[in-house]
Design a protein around this motif. Sequence first.
Motif, PDB file in Angstrom:
ATOM      1  N   ALA A   1     -14.578  10.220 -48.766  1.00 31.71           N
ATOM      2  CA  ALA A   1     -14.848  10.737 -47.411  1.00 31.71           C
ATOM      3  C   ALA A   1     -14.434  12.197 -47.270  1.00 31.71           C
ATOM      4  CB  ALA A   1     -14.115   9.883 -46.371  1.00 31.71           C
ATOM      5  N   LYS A   2     -13.600  12.694 -48.185  1.00 33.76           N
ATOM      6  CA  LYS A   2     -13.143  14.088 -48.108  1.00 33.76           C
ATOM      7  C   LYS A   2     -13.923  15.012 -49.047  1.00 33.76           C
ATOM      8  CE  LYS A   2      -9.995  13.270 -45.054  1.00 33.76           C
ATOM      9  NZ  LYS A   2      -8.571  13.216 -45.259  1.00 33.76           N
ATOM     10  N   ALA A   3     -14.808  14.433 -49.871  1.00 36.77           N
ATOM     11  CA  ALA A   3     -15.468  15.238 -50.910  1.00 36.77           C
ATOM     12  C   ALA A   3     -16.278  16.391 -50.312  1.00 36.77           C
ATOM     13  CB  ALA A   3     -16.356  14.353 -51.778  1.00 36.77           C
ATOM     14  N   SER A   4     -16.990  16.126 -49.236  1.00 40.62           N
ATOM     15  CA  SER A   4     -17.860  17.137 -48.664  1.00 40.62           C
ATOM     16  C   SER A   4     -17.063  18.285 -48.040  1.00 40.62           C
ATOM     17  CB  SER A   4     -18.756  16.452 -47.626  1.00 40.62           C
ATOM     18  OG  SER A   4     -19.429  17.390 -46.885  1.00 40.62           O
ATOM     19  N   ILE A   5     -16.007  17.969 -47.305  1.00 38.16           N
ATOM     20  CA  ILE A   5     -15.241  19.054 -46.685  1.00 38.16           C
ATOM     21  C   ILE A   5     -14.437  19.825 -47.740  1.00 38.16           C
ATOM     22  CG2 ILE A   5     -13.209  17.657 -45.985  1.00 38.16           C
ATOM     23  CD1 ILE A   5     -14.882  20.551 -44.008  1.00 38.16           C
TER      24      ILE A   5
END
Length: 258
Positions: A213-217
């Motif tokens: 869930a943090k990969a994009s940011i």
Amino acid sequence: MTSTTADRATSASVFVVPDYDTLCDLVTNRIAALVHDKPNAVLGLATGSTPLGVYDRLARRHAGDGLDFSQVTCFNLDEYYPMDANSPHSYHHFMQENLFSRINCPRWFVPDGQPRGEAEIAHACRDYEARIAASGGIDLQLLGIGRSGHIGFNEPGSPPDSRTRLVTLHAMTRQDAADSFGGLGNVPRQAVSMGIGTILDAREIVMMASGAAKASIVQSAWTEDVADHVPASWVRLHPNARLCLDTDAASLLPHENR
Ligand code: PGA
């Protein structure tokens, strides 16, 4: 929204480890080494689910190996506003439960979320900054990263010279907190947060991210321009910062950025 932009330069280094446990071991080892080498270290701490494994490890090092926090001072990044420190939803309570009831650290501070007038809030924020300065400044600041790109509660648009102040929470941040508050309507709309400037003043920064869930940011923060619409990107300009990721959080980060 006016936007401050720096450039793509990055001083900070990136560490990628296989999983959350290894990530917590890595970060715990760094904090424990600092406390060992500098018994009166000043730590800047974060809330959220990401650092929980670090706090549990620090507490176990205290219990098992005698890691001593008796001269350490801790400052937390933020607190919801309005928020009673005794509420189970407060970050004060979170830190008490997850760390400070388990270690011997007598001096720890969380911004005050008590409701009051504008002038009093501003006064309390200046006081928080002054207390950090009087302690000698933060030796190591631990950070998570929100899906909005926030560090502390510095949401998109927060300028790099911002200090501790009252802020408005991003819709995504409130959404992410909805479950723990029993519904979106119960999540405060504001918070008191150290500023980006306060964070960048720390002598060392360790930013952690775990999970897909943090990969994009993480990708945005580390590969796009350093700019105030992704507050975490400012960490890249700090001369002594580490971005510590598990492989899921690093999955969209090109290899040249690692
Ligand atoms: P999390 O929050 O650790 O719960 O993902 C991170 C943050 O909002 O800084």
